[in-house]
Design an enzyme around this catalytic site. Structure first.
Site, mmCIF file in Angstrom:
data_model
loop_
_atom_site.group_PDB
_atom_site.id
_atom_site.type_symbol
_atom_site.label_atom_id
_atom_site.label_comp_id
_atom_site.label_asym_id
_atom_site.label_seq_id
_atom_site.Cartn_x
_atom_site.Cartn_y
_atom_site.Cartn_z
ATOM 1 N N ASN A 30 -6.539 0.740 -2.401
ATOM 2 C CA ASN A 30 -7.205 1.582 -1.384
ATOM 3 C C ASN A 30 -6.487 2.909 -1.162
ATOM 4 O OD1 ASN A 30 -5.089 0.141 -0.169
ATOM 5 N ND2 ASN A 30 -6.048 0.139 1.846
ATOM 6 N N HIS A 78 1.717 4.051 8.074
ATOM 7 C CA HIS A 78 0.968 5.139 8.727
ATOM 8 C C HIS A 78 2.003 5.915 9.526
ATOM 9 C CE1 HIS A 78 -2.895 3.228 7.807
ATOM 10 N NE2 HIS A 78 -2.362 2.080 8.213
ATOM 11 N N ARG A 89 0.020 4.458 -1.047
ATOM 12 C CA ARG A 89 -0.665 5.682 -0.592
ATOM 13 C C ARG A 89 -0.787 6.813 -1.582
ATOM 14 N NH1 ARG A 89 -2.738 2.486 3.130
ATOM 15 N NH2 ARG A 89 -1.511 2.213 5.013
ATOM 16 N N HIS A 123 0.887 -1.180 0.000
ATOM 17 C CA HIS A 123 0.000 0.000 0.000
ATOM 18 C C HIS A 123 0.913 1.215 0.000
ATOM 19 C CE1 HIS A 123 -3.519 -2.497 1.199
ATOM 20 N NE2 HIS A 123 -2.587 -3.204 1.829
ATOM 21 N N ASP A 179 2.417 -6.724 2.511
ATOM 22 C CA ASP A 179 1.299 -5.879 2.953
ATOM 23 C C ASP A 179 1.833 -4.571 3.566
ATOM 24 O OD1 ASP A 179 -1.295 -5.052 3.383
ATOM 25 O OD2 ASP A 179 -1.677 -6.392 5.067
HETATM 26 O O1 DOR Z 1 -3.362 -3.633 8.292
HETATM 27 C C1 DOR Z 1 -3.674 -3.354 7.146
HETATM 28 N N1 DOR Z 1 -3.459 -2.129 6.642
HETATM 29 N N2 DOR Z 1 -4.268 -4.289 6.378
HETATM 30 C C2 DOR Z 1 -4.802 -3.977 5.170
HETATM 31 O O2 DOR Z 1 -5.347 -4.845 4.534
HETATM 32 C C3 DOR Z 1 -4.774 -2.597 4.675
HETATM 33 C C4 DOR Z 1 -3.637 -1.886 5.254
HETATM 34 C C5 DOR Z 1 -3.656 -0.385 4.974
HETATM 35 O O3 DOR Z 1 -3.887 -0.013 3.823
HETATM 36 O O4 DOR Z 1 -3.398 0.369 5.888
#
Ligand code: DOR
Length: 457
Positions: free
Chosen positions: A92, A317, A62, A60, A313
Site C-alpha cells: 500500500n 505516520h 512508504r 509498511h 505491521d
Molecule cells: O494500522 C494500520 N496501518 N494497519 C494497516 O493494515 C495498514 C497500516 C498503514 O499502512 O498505515
C-alpha cells in the site's frame, strides 16, 4: 572477510549452546571452529546471546509515494538497530505495488537504499489477476479483505474466489470485514473519542473476515497466512482448524496437510483498549486494539502453536498526522526498531523463552515464506546475525528513534533486553547505537516449491 564471534550463547532451533561462530563473506562458514582459527575480526561476546537476524514479514515502509513518513533508508536503519535483518514490505505504497513492474521498481529502490535484506508483496485488486498469476521474486500476494490505510480492497466474493482458485503464490490478508466496519462507522458517527475505534473495528469485524479468508483457503487448498490476529476468537478459529473440528473436519488436523499459518503483533500482545487513555490516537491501529483478555488469549495461542509468527505491521505516520482529531488521525504505529527489545523484555518478565522468540521472529517467518538460507544459525546460511544483551536495562526515547516519523508508543518505557550488534550478510550494520550506512542488504530469495511452514523441517 572472516569474523569470528566467540563466547556467545548461540540460539539454535534445538536449544542454546555456548559455541563460537565463524562468518566468512556472506555466509555462516563454521560453527564451533577449531580453537586456533583466525579471522579478520574477533568479537568477544561474553555474556551475550547470538540470534539469527529477525525476519519481519509485515512492514509498511512508504516508498514510493509516502516518503514524508518513512523511506527505505530510514526504515532499514531502524531495522538494523532493532536486530531485523530482513523485512517483507506491504503493497500500500503510492502507486500500490500491483504489477511486476512496480515490484521491480521497489526492489531497485531497496538495492540502492536498504541496509538490510528485503522482499515486497504484490497487492491484489479486483482487476489484476493476471499480474498476480505471473508475479515473481515476491513472498506472496497481499489482499486487503477489509480496507485500511490506502485504497487497496478486494471485498467482492467472486474476485476473492478467483484469486484463491487461480493463483499459486502464498496469500496473506488484512482481515477486517468491510461491511461490519462501515455499519459501525454509521452507528458511532460523530464520536471523537479514539476509543471508539475499537468499537468500529470490533471483534466481529476481525472474526468474520478471518473466518471468510480461512474458508476460501480451505476450499481452494491454497496457502494462506493470517496477518495480525487481534482477538481471542480468531485464535479459537485457528484452533478449530488445527484440531480439524466443526467446519474444518477432515482438514488441518494432519500437520503434513496443513497450509494455514498466522501472526500476532507486539501491540496486540502488549497493548489494549485501556491504553487509549494514555496514548490517544497513537494507539489507533488496524486491526484495532482489543481487550486485556484478548492479549492473554493471543499469548496462549502463540505458546500452544496456533499462531506461529510475531511481526510488527510497522506503520509509520508523522506525529502531526497522528495528532489530528479522530477520525482524521491515520491508523498505524512504528515498531520495527523496538520489536525484538519488546519481546526480550517479555523473556525477562517470564512470559516466554528466548528460544520461543527466535522461533516466532526468525525461524517461522523464513519457513512461512520459503526464504532461502535465512531464519536460523546453520552452516551455509546467510550471516544475518544479532547479538543481544538480555540484561541491559534501557528506556525507549522518541529522540533516539531512527524511524523517520521519530516516535514510539513506548516512549519513556523501560525495558530489559536489547539488541547490541547486527550483521547483514557478514557485514556489521549496527553496533551500540550507530548504524553503518554503507552496508546494503540483498533481495531475499523465495523458493515456493518448498511448500511453506508445514512442509519444512
Ligand atoms: O494500522 C494500520 N496501518 N494497519 C494497516 O493494515 C495498514 C497500516 C498503514 O499502512 O498505515
Amino acid at each position: 572477510m572472516r569474523t569470528l564471534i566467540k563466547n556467545a550463547d548461540v540460539v539454535f532451533p534445538t536449544g542454546i549452546v555456548a559455541v563460537s561462530v565463524l562468518m566468512e563473506n556472506e555466509r555462516i562458514a563454521v560453527i564451533d571452529p577449531a580453537i586456533h582459527t583466525t579471522a579478520d575480526e574477533t568479537v568477544d561476546a561474553t555474556g551475550l546471546h547470538l540470534l539469527p537476524g529477525v525476519i519481519d514479514d509485515q512492514v509498511h515502509f512508504r516508498e514510493p509515494g509516502l516518503t514524508h513518513k518513512e523511506d527505505l533508508f530510514t526504515a532499514s536503519r531502524a531495522c538494523a538497530k532493532g536486530g531485523v535483518t530482513t523485512f517483507l514490505e506491504m503493497p500500500n505504497t503510492i502507486p500500490n505495488a500491483t504489477t511486476q513492474e512496480l515490484l521491480d521498481a521497489k526492489l531497485a529502490f531497496a538495492a540502492e537504499k536498504s541496509l538490510v535484506n528485503y522482499g515486497f508483496y504484490i497487492g491484489a485488486t479486483p482487476h489484476n489477476l493476471e499480474d498476480l498469476k505471473r508475479a515473481e521474486n515476491t513472498p506472496g500476494i497481499k489482499i486487503f479483505i477489509g480496507s485500511s490505510t490506502g485504497d487497496l480492497l478486494v471485498d467482492d466474493q467472486e474476485a476473492l474466489e478467483r484469486i484463491f482458485a487461480e493463483t499459486t503464490l502464498p496469500i496473506t490478508a488484512h482481515c477486517e470485514d468491510e461491511s461490519t466496519v462501515r455499519a459501525n462507522v454509521e452507528r458511532y458517527r460523530g464520536i471523537a473519542d479514539v476509543a471508539v475505534h475499537s468499537k468500529i473495528r470490533d471483534v466481529a469485524a476481525a472474526t468474520i473476515a478471518t473466518r471468510r479468508a480461512i474458508d476460501l483457503a480451505v476450499r481452494h487448498r491454497h496457502r494462506f497466512h493470517v496477518l495480525h490476529v487481534s482477538t481471542g476468537e480468531e485464535a479459537d478459529i485457528l484452533g478449530d482448524y488445527f484440531a480439524g473440528v466443526g467446519e474444518y473436519a477432515g482438514v488441518g488436523a494432519d500437520p503434513a496437510r496443513r497450509f494455514i499459518t498466522a501472526e500476532a503483533c507486539p501491540h496486540h500482545l502488549l497493548l489494549n483498549v485501556d491504553d487509549y487513555a494514555r496514548l490517544g490516537t497513537l494507539a489507533q491501529m488496524n486491526p484495532s486494539l482489543k481487550s486485556a483478555d484478548d492479549n492473554r488469549r493471543l499469548w496462549e495461542a502463540l505458546r500452544d502453536g496456533r499462531i506461529q509468527v510475531v511481526a510488527t505491521d510497522h506503520a509509520p505516520h508523522t506525529l502531526e498526522e497522528k495528532r489530528r482529531p479522530y477520525p482524521q488521525s491515520p491508523s498505524g504505529m512504528p515498531i520495527v526498531e523496538n520489536s525484538l527489545a519488546l519481546m526480550l523484555n517479555e523473556v525477562h518478565r517470564g512470559r516466554c523463552s528466548l528460544e520461543q522468540v527466535v522461533q516466532w521472529m526468525c525461524d517461522a517467518p523464513a519457513r512461512v515464506w520459503d526464504i532461502v538460507d535465512k531464519g536460523r544459525i546453520a552452516v551455509g546460511y546467510d550471516a544475518d546475525l544479532v547479538l543481544v544483551d538480555l540484561h541491559c536495562r534501557h528506556t525507549i526515547r522518541n529522540a533516539e528513534q531512527l524511524t523517520k516519523c521519530g516516535w514510539s508508543a513506548w516512549d519513556g518505557v523501560e525495558l530489559v533486553g536489547l539488541p547490541v550488534r547486527t550483521w547483514v550478510r557478514g557485514r556489521e550494520v549496527y553496533r551500540d547505537g550507530l548504524t553503518n550506512d554503507a552496508v546494503r542488504g540483498a533481495a531475499a530469495q523465495f523458493d515456493h516449491v518448498r511448500g511453506g511452514y508445514w512442509s519444512s523441517v
